[in-house]
Design an enzyme around this catalytic site. Structure first.
Site, mmCIF file in Angstrom:
data_model
loop_
_atom_site.group_PDB
_atom_site.id
_atom_site.type_symbol
_atom_site.label_atom_id
_atom_site.label_comp_id
_atom_site.label_asym_id
_atom_site.label_seq_id
_atom_site.Cartn_x
_atom_site.Cartn_y
_atom_site.Cartn_z
ATOM 1 N N CYS A 162 45.934 37.206 40.287
ATOM 2 C CA CYS A 162 45.654 35.850 39.435
ATOM 3 C C CYS A 162 44.217 35.671 38.913
ATOM 4 O O CYS A 162 43.865 35.151 38.098
ATOM 5 C CB CYS A 162 45.846 34.714 40.144
ATOM 6 S SG CYS A 162 47.662 34.640 41.193
ATOM 7 N N HIS A 294 40.584 27.196 39.004
ATOM 8 C CA HIS A 294 41.746 27.826 39.303
ATOM 9 C C HIS A 294 43.029 26.910 39.435
ATOM 10 O O HIS A 294 44.127 27.125 39.000
ATOM 11 C CB HIS A 294 41.530 28.603 40.471
ATOM 12 C CG HIS A 294 42.430 29.942 40.701
ATOM 13 N ND1 HIS A 294 42.986 30.502 39.640
ATOM 14 C CD2 HIS A 294 43.460 30.267 41.552
ATOM 15 C CE1 HIS A 294 43.760 31.631 40.028
ATOM 16 N NE2 HIS A 294 44.344 31.282 41.076
ATOM 17 N N GLU A 305 39.198 25.412 46.959
ATOM 18 C CA GLU A 305 38.450 25.359 45.741
ATOM 19 C C GLU A 305 37.518 23.829 45.473
ATOM 20 O O GLU A 305 36.431 24.113 45.304
ATOM 21 C CB GLU A 305 39.341 25.292 44.410
ATOM 22 C CG GLU A 305 38.525 25.650 43.039
ATOM 23 C CD GLU A 305 39.366 25.843 41.965
ATOM 24 O OE1 GLU A 305 40.643 25.840 41.981
ATOM 25 O OE2 GLU A 305 38.914 26.300 40.811
ATOM 26 N N LYS A 326 46.615 24.678 34.301
ATOM 27 C CA LYS A 326 47.973 24.833 34.821
ATOM 28 C C LYS A 326 49.116 24.109 34.748
ATOM 29 O O LYS A 326 50.084 24.187 34.730
ATOM 30 C CB LYS A 326 47.922 25.516 36.186
ATOM 31 C CG LYS A 326 46.879 27.241 36.049
ATOM 32 C CD LYS A 326 47.105 27.612 37.403
ATOM 33 C CE LYS A 326 46.273 29.089 37.584
ATOM 34 N NZ LYS A 326 44.846 29.055 37.293
ATOM 35 N N HIS A 331 50.935 28.807 35.967
ATOM 36 C CA HIS A 331 50.119 29.930 36.004
ATOM 37 C C HIS A 331 50.565 31.285 35.477
ATOM 38 O O HIS A 331 51.761 31.706 35.754
ATOM 39 C CB HIS A 331 50.428 29.857 37.637
ATOM 40 C CG HIS A 331 49.339 30.420 38.328
ATOM 41 N ND1 HIS A 331 48.787 31.787 37.495
ATOM 42 C CD2 HIS A 331 48.868 30.590 39.699
ATOM 43 C CE1 HIS A 331 47.784 32.431 38.236
ATOM 44 N NE2 HIS A 331 47.957 31.572 39.590
ATOM 45 N N PHE A 390 45.005 36.151 44.978
ATOM 46 C CA PHE A 390 45.455 36.577 46.024
ATOM 47 C C PHE A 390 44.707 37.901 46.588
ATOM 48 O O PHE A 390 44.288 38.856 45.433
ATOM 49 C CB PHE A 390 46.884 36.963 46.018
ATOM 50 C CG PHE A 390 47.861 35.816 46.434
ATOM 51 C CD1 PHE A 390 47.629 34.400 46.951
ATOM 52 C CD2 PHE A 390 49.190 36.096 46.178
ATOM 53 C CE1 PHE A 390 48.421 33.390 46.907
ATOM 54 C CE2 PHE A 390 50.213 35.125 46.452
ATOM 55 C CZ PHE A 390 49.759 33.933 46.654
#
Lengths: 403, 88
Positions: A162, A294, A305, A326, A331, A390
């Site tokens: 990502c 994010h 975050e 998002k 996403h 990830f």
């Protein structure tokens, strides 16, 4: 070191087929997520996504091109065309040797894998189309962009889940800043809204069945999107000499690795990327007005975050704005950082902050100003764009309003 | 005689926790047994495969899922109910 500016931007995503359509959706807080319309959707338990709608490949590409271009490559080429046209650059001469392309994608030609696995496993066929390999390879889009626009310098694809697009744009930035290249076409793309692409994500049990609600206490997971964002990063002096319009200046980039877990995020890793980007851009925390988060809408990402930003910015964390777009476009996995950079450009250029839509309940663990539900007018000089992938691969870009 | 649902659940969880089945007690919680979030998702998958059922579980909020994972015995009861609902 050279200064680096963005002189072109292009996109296709669930909110629109152009940058101006996407900006309009950001301003209106419009949601591009809806019921998926794909083959075998009835066998999926997750049936929503941010799909690119009203898209006909044949309106843009001929039959031979379609035979070679996976959906992620098509999206890339359409976004790259917009960006390069806006920049006004022509790479046919010597500039082509001083320019290149670095793109991000997590999964590359997923649709091609999906369709051909069906053919050989489900339908029992023993023959596939001759172009399956050149169509599905992760680097196909970068190659086609280089061929289409004569980009003969560095050309490659970055794949860091990502964070792919942010890592790619970071490479492009460093190549222009170091003087290695005059201009770089950069960004990323993803097109995994096909049966296998969604089924794989379903398995992890982190997907929402109804909506992406980043930072909201009742958030229940992420929603996939698709599309591309592509930019032209150009040497400032080169752009200035030819009188090019500058959309924003790229002023810093940092990456870090959590080195801890293949799916769970780390506050420290994220924080090191954020503070690294501030240092690289020679910024004080107080300089930053907006962060494109994010913000995946998962329980784990959003609280981690928020904690990372709160700790990295100290008291200033309560004064800056941070939103996750998002919630609108979904996403885009490896393409997400590229589409999200548009929200930073809009903030700097137009003074409008894209909202976090779908926000319903305050979460004390995400207690920042997430610009809930409605876009906001605000003068912003500096933005950050976060990507935390990830596997703990983090990449943060810093932009400044073009002077 | 076929193994009870609870015995089969214990076998699945023991394998995931790298323990002997005797060490997995009905009152044990998954945290007690050292199963982390990834291990939990894998256990749910193994249960679905073993019993051919669909378990309503969202890793974003395991406590709020309709599926009770507070102990081994609770999981066994929840699985028995799912079997009755989905295969009855």
């Amino acid at each position: 070191m050279r200064r680096v500016v963005i002189t072109g931007a292009g996109t296709i995503n669930a909110l629109g087929h152009t940058v101006s359509e996407t900006f309009e959706a950001f301003r209106e807080g419009r949601c591009g997520i809806g019921e998926l319309n794909i083959r075998d959707v009835e066998r999926l338990s997750i049936r929503i996504g941010g799909q690119v709608l009203d898209y006909d490949p044949e309106a843009h590409f001929n039959r031979q091109q379609i035979a070679l271009y996976d959906r992620f490559t098509q999206f890339t080429l359409l976004a790259a065309r917009q960006a390069i046209e806006q920049s006004g650059l022509n790479f046919d001469g010597t500039l082509g040797y001083d320019s290149g392309v670095v793109l991000g994608t997590a999964a590359g030609g997923t649709t091609t894998w999906d369709e051909n696995y069906r053919a050989v496993y489900e339908e029992g066929k023993n023959r596939v189309h001759p172009f399956v390999v050149p169509k599905l390879m992760n680097s196909a889009a970068a190659s086609h962009v280089s061929m289409e626009w004569n980009l003969r310098g560095p050309a490659f694809t970055v794949s860091t889940a990502c964070a792919s697009s942010n890592h790619a744009m970071g490479q492009a930035f460093q190549m222009v800043r170091s003087g290695m290249c005059k201009a770089m076409v950069t960004g990323g793309s993803e097109a995994m809204l096909c049966f296998g692409g969604i089924k794989a994500w379903e398995g992890l049990r982190v997907m929402s069945r109804d909506a992406c609600r980043p930072f909201s206490a009742n958030r229940n997971g992420m929603v996939q999107g698709e599309g591309a964002g592509v930019f032209v990063f150009e040497d400032y002096d080169h752009a200035r000499a030819r009188g090019a319009e500058m959309l924003a200046e790229v002023i810093g980039f940092a990456m870090s690795s959590d080195a801890s877990d293949i799916v769970m995020p780390s506050q420290q890793g994220a924080e090191r990327a954020i503070t690294g980007a501030l240092r690289d851009a020679r910024l004080n925390p107080e300089d930053v007005g907006y962060i494109n988060a994010h913000g995946t809408g998962t329980a784990a990402n959003d609280k981690t975050e928020s904690a990372a930003v709160a700790h990295a910015f100290g008291h200033h964390a309560d004064r800056l704005m941070m939103s996750s777009t998002k919630s609108m476009h979904g996403h885009l996995i490896g393409g997400t950082g590229a589409v999200e950079l548009l929200a930073c450009i809009m903030a700097l250029k137009d003074g409008v902050i894209a909202p976090t839509i779908g926000y319903e309940e305050h979460d004390p663990e995400c207690a920042l100003d997430v610009v809930p539900n409605v876009a906001r007018e605000a003068k912003v000089d500096v933005c950050l764009s976060n990507a935390f992938a990830f596997g703990g691969l983090n990449a943060v870009i810093a932009l400044r309003r073009a002077a | 005689m076929t193994a009870s649902v609870q015995d089969r659940i214990i076998a699945i969880i023991a394998e995931q926790a790298v323990l002997d089945p005797e060490q997995v007690l009905p009152g044990s919680s998954l945290e007690d047994l050292g199963i982390d979030s990834l291990g939990l998702v894998e256990s749910i998958f193994a249960i679905e495969e073993a019993f051919d059922i669909t378990v309503p579980f969202n890793a974003n909020d395991p406590q709020q899922s309709e599926f009770d994972i507070s102990s081994v015995a609770a999981i066994a009861r929840a699985v028995e109910k799912l079997i009755a609902d989905q295969k009855g």
